[in-house]
Write an enzyme that holds these catalytic residues in place. Structure first.
Site, PDB file in Angstrom:
ATOM      1  CE  LYS A  79      -0.429   0.085   5.006  1.00 18.38           C
ATOM      2  NZ  LYS A  79      -0.966  -0.787   6.060  1.00 18.38           N
ATOM      3  CE1 TYR A 115      13.959  32.346   4.592  1.00 18.64           C
ATOM      4  CE2 TYR A 115      14.167  29.946   4.563  1.00 18.64           C
ATOM      5  CZ  TYR A 115      13.951  31.150   3.891  1.00 18.64           C
ATOM      6  OH  TYR A 115      13.738  31.146   2.553  1.00 18.64           O
TER       7      TYR A 115
HETATM    8  C1  LIG Z   1      -0.147  -1.868   6.577  1.00 19.46           C
HETATM    9  C2  LIG Z   1      -0.774  -3.144   6.985  1.00 19.46           C
HETATM   10  C3  LIG Z   1      -0.013  -4.323   7.127  1.00 19.46           C
HETATM   11  C4  LIG Z   1       1.498  -4.340   6.990  1.00 19.46           C
HETATM   12  O1  LIG Z   1       2.083  -3.843   8.153  1.00 19.46           O
HETATM   13  P1  LIG Z   1       3.667  -3.872   8.409  1.00 19.46           P
HETATM   14  O2  LIG Z   1       3.803  -3.416   9.802  1.00 19.46           O
HETATM   15  O3  LIG Z   1       4.270  -2.936   7.436  1.00 19.46           O
HETATM   16  O4  LIG Z   1       4.135  -5.257   8.196  1.00 19.46           O
HETATM   17  C5  LIG Z   1      -0.681  -5.503   7.389  1.00 19.46           C
HETATM   18  N1  LIG Z   1      -2.020  -5.538   7.549  1.00 19.46           N
HETATM   19  C6  LIG Z   1      -2.774  -4.434   7.461  1.00 19.46           C
HETATM   20  C7  LIG Z   1      -4.245  -4.518   7.655  1.00 19.46           C
HETATM   21  C8  LIG Z   1      -2.183  -3.197   7.183  1.00 19.46           C
HETATM   22  O5  LIG Z   1      -2.934  -2.088   7.109  1.00 19.46           O
END
Ligand SMILES: *Cc1c(COP(=O)(O)O)cnc(C)c1O
Length: 385
Positions: free
Chosen positions: A59, A280
């Site tokens: 994702k 800045y």
């Molecule tokens: C993002 C996600 C994962 C993966 O998590 P990691 O900590 O990166 O391994 C697994 N399951 C769900 C539902 C997620 O949203």
């Protein structure tokens, strides 16, 4: 079958900098992604999760690293099941890769069944409304996953909704591939919440068995869940961060190899005089004549302004403190203590990766490594080598 890809020779950090310095000098920030180390981490996961399906989570553009390129590596390792964050990510992946299973963690409010069928995508049902409106009419029943909320209070059906009598006939007829849930405290193996969540999911599996007469497969573990041990593997695990070398277990040393290094370079050096200020707001005053280096990275590259006057970088493996406020695409570091022979304009500057782990860098930024890579990934040139 998962394949073991032969690793090519490991480059030394000096060689890498030499190899990519002209690329680094062309961009504000360059994220070097070490494919060998990613494969090492994958093989590490294959070894622990022998009899469980490993379905990488890709994702948010594979955590900012580039979903297409990263997925290609996973597919070459023999992996066939992938989780994406939404329907548009799913379609992008499907257009490139035909022979993999794509699961969508979050399809939005209502399902677009035409799209799901057209691109052969498997959605996760995340609430009671989506379950109620799930169609049973078509001959080829659309496969799905059902997400049970066992403690996150974020997505997923609670057990009461899931077990309500109106859903029985529907659940009986549905083509449910997996019953999934998500752990809230998986990175802390001492937390008893993990067991509670696991048991809640198993209870729902037993309930479903009463209705359907078969055991529907289950999944609860992200990367950290895998580190909780075999009990948590179930039928499928969903690691994302572990592939990238982020430490899955906060109380234990990290057995994984680092995959990502962020570099910029020295754009200019200058002598700055006593009692003058930097940047800045003139927020940093020099107490002595100093040598400064302007580096080509700033908050637009994901190098947070929180590090103004407190953070540091590494030049030729020696630490240099950030002085003054971090600008949009520039920052200044103090190199007074560097030997003349050990530093020159154009030299690569390490933000994190070798001398400082991404987890430690994240801590300095008051956040976790996940947020760092998602941000720097978006605004950096990415090179997989
Ligand atoms: C993002 C996600 C994962 C993966 O998590 P990691 O900590 O990166 O391994 C697994 N399951 C769900 C539902 C997620 O949203």
């Amino acid at each position: 079958m998962r394949k073991n890809i032969l690793m090519k020779r490991d480059y030394t950090s000096k060689e890498i900098k030499k190899l990519f310095i002209s690329e680094i000098q062309r961009h504000n920030s360059t994220l070097l992604i070490n494919k060998n180390n990613l494969i090492f981490n994958a093989n590490y996961l294959f070894k622990i999760c022998k009899n469980t399906v490993i379905a990488p989570v890709i994702k948010s553009d594979a955590y900012g690293l580039g979903a297409i390129e990263i997925t290609k590596i996973y597919i070459n390792l023999g992996l066939k099941n992938f989780f994406v964050g939404n329907t548009s990510e799913a379609i992008k992946i499907r257009k490139k890769f035909k022979n993999i299973n794509i699961f969508i963690l979050n399809c939005g409010m209502i399902f677009d069944f035409n799209l799901l069928k057209k691109y052969k995508l498997t959605p996760v049902i995340n609430n009671i409304n989506q379950l109620t409106n799930w169609p049973l009419s078509s001959k080829n029943k659309i496969p799905c996953m059902i997400h049970i909320d066992t403690g996150m209070n974020r997505l997923g059906l609670n057990s009461k909704d899931f077990m309500s009598s109106e859903n029985k006939t529907k659940l009986k007829k549905m083509n449910i591939k997996y019953l999934i849930s998500h752990l809230a405290c998986a990175d802390d193996e001492k937390n008893s919440f993990n067991t509670i969540q696991l048991l809640k999911l198993k209870k729902m599996q037993i309930y479903l068995k009463h209705i359907k007469g078969i055991n529907i497969k289950t999944s609860i573990s992200n990367s950290s869940g895998i580190w909780l041990g075999k009990k948590y593997f179930l039928d499928l695990v969903r690691p994302g961060a572990a592939f990238l070398g982020i430490n899955p277990s906060i109380n234990n040393p990290n057995p994984l190899k680092n995959v990502i290094c962020l570099y910029t370079y020295i754009l200019q050096t200058r002598i700055a005089y006593k009692n003058t200020t930097v940047g800045y707001g003139a927020s940093y005053k020099l107490h002595k004549k100093s040598k400064l280096a302007t580096i080509s990275i700033g908050y637009s590259n994901g190098f947070s302004r929180l590090l103004s006057n407190v953070g540091s970088v590494f030049i030729n493996d020696k630490e240099a403190k950030i002085v003054g406020k971090i600008s949009m695409d520039l920052s200044v570091v103090d190199i007074t203590d560097f030997k003349e022979s050990n530093i020159k304009v154009g030299d690569p500057v390490e933000i994190f990766g070798e001398n400082r782990s991404i987890d430690d860098f994240a801590t300095l930024n008051n956040t976790i490594a996940y947020e760092i890579i998602c941000q720097v990934g978006k605004y950096s040139k990415k090179i997989i080598y």
